[in-house]
Design a protein around this motif. Sequence first.
Motif, PDB file in Angstrom:
ATOM      1  N   ARG A 121       0.937  -1.305  -0.049  1.00 33.69           N
ATOM      2  CA  ARG A 121       0.054  -0.043   0.096  1.00 33.69           C
ATOM      3  C   ARG A 121       0.824   1.278   0.102  1.00 33.69           C
ATOM      4  O   ARG A 121       2.021   1.243   0.333  1.00 33.69           O
ATOM      5  N   HIS A 122       0.537   2.438  -0.018  1.00 35.71           N
ATOM      6  CA  HIS A 122       0.682   3.768  -0.101  1.00 35.71           C
ATOM      7  C   HIS A 122       1.371   4.119   1.201  1.00 35.71           C
ATOM      8  O   HIS A 122       2.202   4.960   1.276  1.00 35.71           O
ATOM      9  N   TYR A 123       0.494   3.776   2.146  1.00 30.39           N
ATOM     10  CA  TYR A 123       0.731   4.447   3.672  1.00 30.39           C
ATOM     11  C   TYR A 123       0.500   3.000   4.609  1.00 30.39           C
ATOM     12  O   TYR A 123      -0.219   2.163   4.132  1.00 30.39           O
ATOM     13  N   VAL A 124       0.965   3.618   5.803  1.00 34.40           N
ATOM     14  CA  VAL A 124       1.001   2.572   7.124  1.00 34.40           C
ATOM     15  C   VAL A 124      -0.538   3.202   7.433  1.00 34.40           C
ATOM     16  O   VAL A 124      -0.849   4.544   7.678  1.00 34.40           O
ATOM     17  N   HIS A 125      -1.518   2.037   7.551  1.00 33.41           N
ATOM     18  CA  HIS A 125      -2.866   2.774   8.276  1.00 33.41           C
ATOM     19  C   HIS A 125      -2.791   2.675   9.967  1.00 33.41           C
ATOM     20  O   HIS A 125      -2.344   1.471  10.384  1.00 33.41           O
ATOM     21  N   LEU A 126      -3.537   3.790  10.501  1.00 36.38           N
ATOM     22  CA  LEU A 126      -3.439   3.762  11.736  1.00 36.38           C
ATOM     23  C   LEU A 126      -4.957   4.223  12.238  1.00 36.38           C
ATOM     24  O   LEU A 126      -5.402   4.691  11.579  1.00 36.38           O
ATOM     25  N   SER A 127      -5.230   3.902  13.620  1.00 34.66           N
ATOM     26  CA  SER A 127      -6.416   4.051  14.049  1.00 34.66           C
ATOM     27  C   SER A 127      -6.625   4.997  15.313  1.00 34.66           C
ATOM     28  O   SER A 127      -5.525   4.789  16.236  1.00 34.66           O
ATOM     29  N   SER A 128      -7.565   5.774  15.425  1.00 36.99           N
ATOM     30  CA  SER A 128      -7.735   6.574  16.536  1.00 36.99           C
ATOM     31  C   SER A 128      -8.080   5.720  17.793  1.00 36.99           C
ATOM     32  O   SER A 128      -8.214   6.336  18.939  1.00 36.99           O
ATOM     33  N   ASP A 129      -8.746   4.469  17.509  1.00 34.67           N
ATOM     34  CA  ASP A 129      -9.276   3.668  18.984  1.00 34.67           C
ATOM     35  C   ASP A 129      -8.739   2.018  18.587  1.00 34.67           C
ATOM     36  O   ASP A 129      -8.421   1.691  17.695  1.00 34.67           O
ATOM     37  N   GLU A 130      -8.560   2.008  20.111  1.00 30.55           N
ATOM     38  CA  GLU A 130      -8.027   0.465  20.152  1.00 30.55           C
ATOM     39  C   GLU A 130      -8.770  -0.578  19.661  1.00 30.55           C
ATOM     40  O   GLU A 130      -8.231  -1.612  19.261  1.00 30.55           O
ATOM     41  N   LYS A 131     -10.073  -0.702  19.778  1.00 37.83           N
ATOM     42  CA  LYS A 131     -11.010  -1.712  19.397  1.00 37.83           C
ATOM     43  C   LYS A 131     -10.761  -2.014  17.792  1.00 37.83           C
ATOM     44  O   LYS A 131     -10.460  -3.191  17.394  1.00 37.83           O
ATOM     45  N   THR A 132     -10.735  -0.971  16.967  1.00 39.05           N
ATOM     46  CA  THR A 132     -10.733  -1.108  15.435  1.00 39.05           C
ATOM     47  C   THR A 132      -9.329  -1.491  15.159  1.00 39.05           C
ATOM     48  O   THR A 132      -9.308  -2.667  14.367  1.00 39.05           O
ATOM     49  N   ALA A 133      -8.298  -1.326  15.788  1.00 40.51           N
ATOM     50  CA  ALA A 133      -6.943  -1.707  15.623  1.00 40.51           C
ATOM     51  C   ALA A 133      -6.640  -3.032  15.696  1.00 40.51           C
ATOM     52  O   ALA A 133      -6.240  -3.886  15.155  1.00 40.51           O
TER      53      ALA A 133
END
Length: 180
Positions: A121-133
């Motif tokens: 992919r083009h980017y590393v994906h990060l989440s603002s919440d723990e549950k999603t991650a």
Amino acid sequence: MTKNNSDLSKFLSYVLRHQPEAIGLYLDNNGWANIDSLIRCAFKAGYIMDADLLHNIVANSDKKRFTISDDGLHIRAAQGHSTSKVNIHYKERMPPDILYHGTATRFLSSIQEQGLLPGKRHYVHLSSDEKTAIHVGSRYGVPVLLKIKSLQMHEHGFMFFQADNGVWLTTHVPFQFIQQ
């Protein structure tokens, strides 16, 4: 043939993120595809849909993977592209103090050596919440939650962007900014 919305969403992810040419679809540099063209190309590939169905999938997607243009004529994947033909220009944003990345335990040694890389992919994906991650990490094996010192990274010159669906993006996360 008629497919359910989950199958259609997976199909849309495939063609709008990774392989538009698999059905003869054209994406512009910002990942936009003409909805009428998508419907025609999808039909040739055995997927029956119309504009109303696409709007329904976009509106009811829990992950908000897709965006419809303001004029209603185009659709794109919000993020997650691997095709080199797409280079969405996201607006740089200041991240919160901590963001999260879910991965599987089997990837930890590689992450300790190289940090988080975007892979195909083009980017590393990060989440603002723990549950999603954690949910994302569980797709790849036994999940582990990584805390990313995103504001500290930003203060060291790393750029952060946010996709239409709220996913945070950056090009690389060095291991020094990762906590377990």
